[in-house]
Design an enzyme around this catalytic site. Structure first.
Site, PDB file in Angstrom:
ATOM      1  N   GLU A 185      -8.861  47.470 -93.031  1.00  0.00           N
ATOM      2  CA  GLU A 185      -7.682  48.188 -92.467  1.00  0.00           C
ATOM      3  C   GLU A 185      -7.104  47.228 -92.094  1.00  0.00           C
ATOM      4  O   GLU A 185      -7.275  46.323 -91.725  1.00  0.00           O
ATOM      5  CB  GLU A 185      -8.167  49.253 -91.286  1.00  0.00           C
ATOM      6  CG  GLU A 185      -8.793  48.432 -89.817  1.00  0.00           C
ATOM      7  CD  GLU A 185      -8.528  49.379 -88.176  1.00  0.00           C
ATOM      8  OE1 GLU A 185      -7.394  49.493 -88.452  1.00  0.00           O
ATOM      9  OE2 GLU A 185      -9.399  49.255 -87.881  1.00  0.00           O
ATOM     10  N   LYS A 223     -13.556  52.036 -80.110  1.00  0.00           N
ATOM     11  CA  LYS A 223     -12.506  50.932 -79.156  1.00  0.00           C
ATOM     12  C   LYS A 223     -13.469  50.860 -77.888  1.00  0.00           C
ATOM     13  O   LYS A 223     -12.797  51.560 -77.159  1.00  0.00           O
ATOM     14  CB  LYS A 223     -11.067  51.306 -79.605  1.00  0.00           C
ATOM     15  CG  LYS A 223     -10.752  51.463 -80.384  1.00  0.00           C
ATOM     16  CD  LYS A 223      -8.783  51.703 -80.475  1.00  0.00           C
ATOM     17  CE  LYS A 223      -9.149  52.921 -79.741  1.00  0.00           C
ATOM     18  NZ  LYS A 223      -7.754  53.548 -80.420  1.00  0.00           N
TER      19      LYS A 223
HETATM   20  N1  PSU Z   1      -9.972  49.206 -82.101  1.00  0.00           N
HETATM   21  C1  PSU Z   1      -9.324  47.773 -81.669  1.00  0.00           C
HETATM   22  N2  PSU Z   1      -8.105  47.821 -81.959  1.00  0.00           N
HETATM   23  C2  PSU Z   1      -7.661  48.852 -82.778  1.00  0.00           C
HETATM   24  C3  PSU Z   1      -7.828  50.031 -83.527  1.00  0.00           C
HETATM   25  C4  PSU Z   1      -8.745  49.594 -82.902  1.00  0.00           C
HETATM   26  O1  PSU Z   1     -10.116  47.617 -81.080  1.00  0.00           O
HETATM   27  O2  PSU Z   1      -6.238  48.239 -83.737  1.00  0.00           O
HETATM   28  C5  PSU Z   1      -7.148  50.210 -84.372  1.00  0.00           C
HETATM   29  C6  PSU Z   1      -8.099  51.307 -85.047  1.00  0.00           C
HETATM   30  O3  PSU Z   1      -7.037  51.163 -86.800  1.00  0.00           O
HETATM   31  C7  PSU Z   1      -7.950  52.863 -84.970  1.00  0.00           C
HETATM   32  C8  PSU Z   1      -6.811  53.219 -84.384  1.00  0.00           C
HETATM   33  O4  PSU Z   1      -8.414  53.348 -86.188  1.00  0.00           O
HETATM   34  O5  PSU Z   1      -6.816  51.797 -83.282  1.00  0.00           O
HETATM   35  C9  PSU Z   1      -6.916  54.255 -83.690  1.00  0.00           C
HETATM   36  O6  PSU Z   1      -5.911  55.082 -82.988  1.00  0.00           O
HETATM   37  P1  PSU Z   1      -5.395  55.747 -82.370  1.00  0.00           P
HETATM   38  O7  PSU Z   1      -6.397  55.982 -81.126  1.00  0.00           O
HETATM   39  O8  PSU Z   1      -4.542  55.947 -81.951  1.00  0.00           O
HETATM   40  O9  PSU Z   1      -6.134  56.990 -83.280  1.00  0.00           O
END
Ligand code: PSU
Ligand code: MN
Length: 306
Positions: free
Chosen positions: A28, A163
């Site tokens: 990604e 995360k």
């Molecule tokens: N985990 C991290 N850094 C990130 C992400 C996840 O440590 O940048 C990103 C990934 O791309 C994940 C996204 O799919 O955050 C999810 O974001 P949201 O919670 O806005 O859906």
């Protein structure tokens, strides 16, 4: 009516690999554009590709640019994704049509990248941490679109867990509801991203790439749609100190609340706060864990076959 090629560009190396039966591993781009600072993010993307190639697989970094969803990004577009994060949108399922139609540049999240894997026919995808249920979701209703795509797209996603800024326990519950197996790689508990242990027990474990490949085959042969989430703990020597990280996360979330930062801007805001308040310890851990995931992902892709 336009056809798929109007919107999807699978670059030559990846297209050839898919045709020849060489295993492909997707990556990604949101962690590159919005999860890490420049130039460490660019070095990280290049290192991940090198690790994947070293084991005989082909890397496929996913992003959106010039009206197309690109699978197999490198060169100038990678440089832009890494260095011009202000101009790069964060793209999940919701955002794909808008960003394509407007011809803008976007980095794909787990959700956006899963969609690209589905369209291109890629079965293994490596990331850092997936999105899930945010702390205080009762108020904000913030549950990542990642969960919805994990529930329906047939890909093995290799992560270091969820995360760290999320509610891990609630995220596990929702993954269970959606039928997504969460498989501890060499562990019986959910890793906590920057650290190896969360205290939350898992029901599934695999100790080899072959064991994961067997689960993928069983799941998809029976048409049980959706991903297998492999959670691979950060290597012991790269683990961050839990107390320091957790207080920086709590302070970062609080700061975000005061500043009114929410929705898709929340993760980038809190990650950069945590990096700045832990003398980049979190960044070093993040780099180490994604590299480790790339190795495991490539091994799984080989074990699964193309
Ligand atoms: N985990 C991290 N850094 C990130 C992400 C996840 O440590 O940048 C990103 C990934 O791309 C994940 C996204 O799919 O955050 C999810 O974001 P949201 O919670 O806005 O859906
Ligand atoms: Mn969200």
């Amino acid at each position: 009516m336009a056809d798929l090629d109007t919107y999807l560009k699978v670059h030559d190396e990846v297209a050839n690999a898919l045709k020849e039966g060489i295993p492909v591993v997707a990556l990604e781009s949101t962690i590159i554009s919005h999860g890490m600072p420049y130039p460490q993010n660019l070095e990280c993307a290049e290192k991940l590709c090198a690790i994947i190639r070293d084991v005989g697989c082909v890397p496929a970094l996913v992003a959106v640019d010039g009206g197309k969803l690109h699978v197999g990004v490198g060169g100038d577009l990678l440089e832009k994704l890494a260095s011009k994060s202000d101009e790069v949108l964060k793209v999940s399922r919701r955002d794909i049509p808008v960003v394509l139609a407007k011809g803008k540049t976007g980095a794909t999240t787990v959700s956006g990248t899963l969609i690209a894997c589905h369209l291109a026919g890629i079965k293994v995808f490596v990331t850092g941490g997936i999105g899930g249920v945010h702390r205080g979701f009762e108020e904000s209703f913030d549950i990542s679109a990642d969960i919805e795509d994990l529930a329906v797209i047939d890909v093995a996603v290799v992560s270091a867990g969820v995360k760290a800024i999320l509610d891990l326990e609630k995220t596990l519950e929702v993954l269970e509801t959606k039928g997504v197996p969460v498989v501890g790689y060499g562990t019986d508990e959910l890793p906590a991203f920057y650290t190896r242990s969360s205290g939350l027990k898992l029901v599934a474990r695999a100790d080899t790439p072959e064991e994961v490949a067997d689960m993928m085959k069983a799941k998809w042969t029976l048409n049980l749609q959706g991903s297998i989430l492999v959670v691979n703990p950060i290597p012991l020597e790269n683990e961050a100190e839990a107390g320091e990280i957790n207080s920086a996360i709590a302070a970062g979330l609080n700061e975000a609340k005061l500043a009114g930062v929410k929705g898709k801007d929340l993760t980038p805001f809190v990650l950069s706060y945590v990096a700045n308040h832990t003398s980049n310890l979190s960044l070093k851990a993040n780099l180490a864990l994604v590299e480790n995931n790339a190795r495991v992902g490539a091994d799984i892709a080989r074990a699964y076959g193309a």
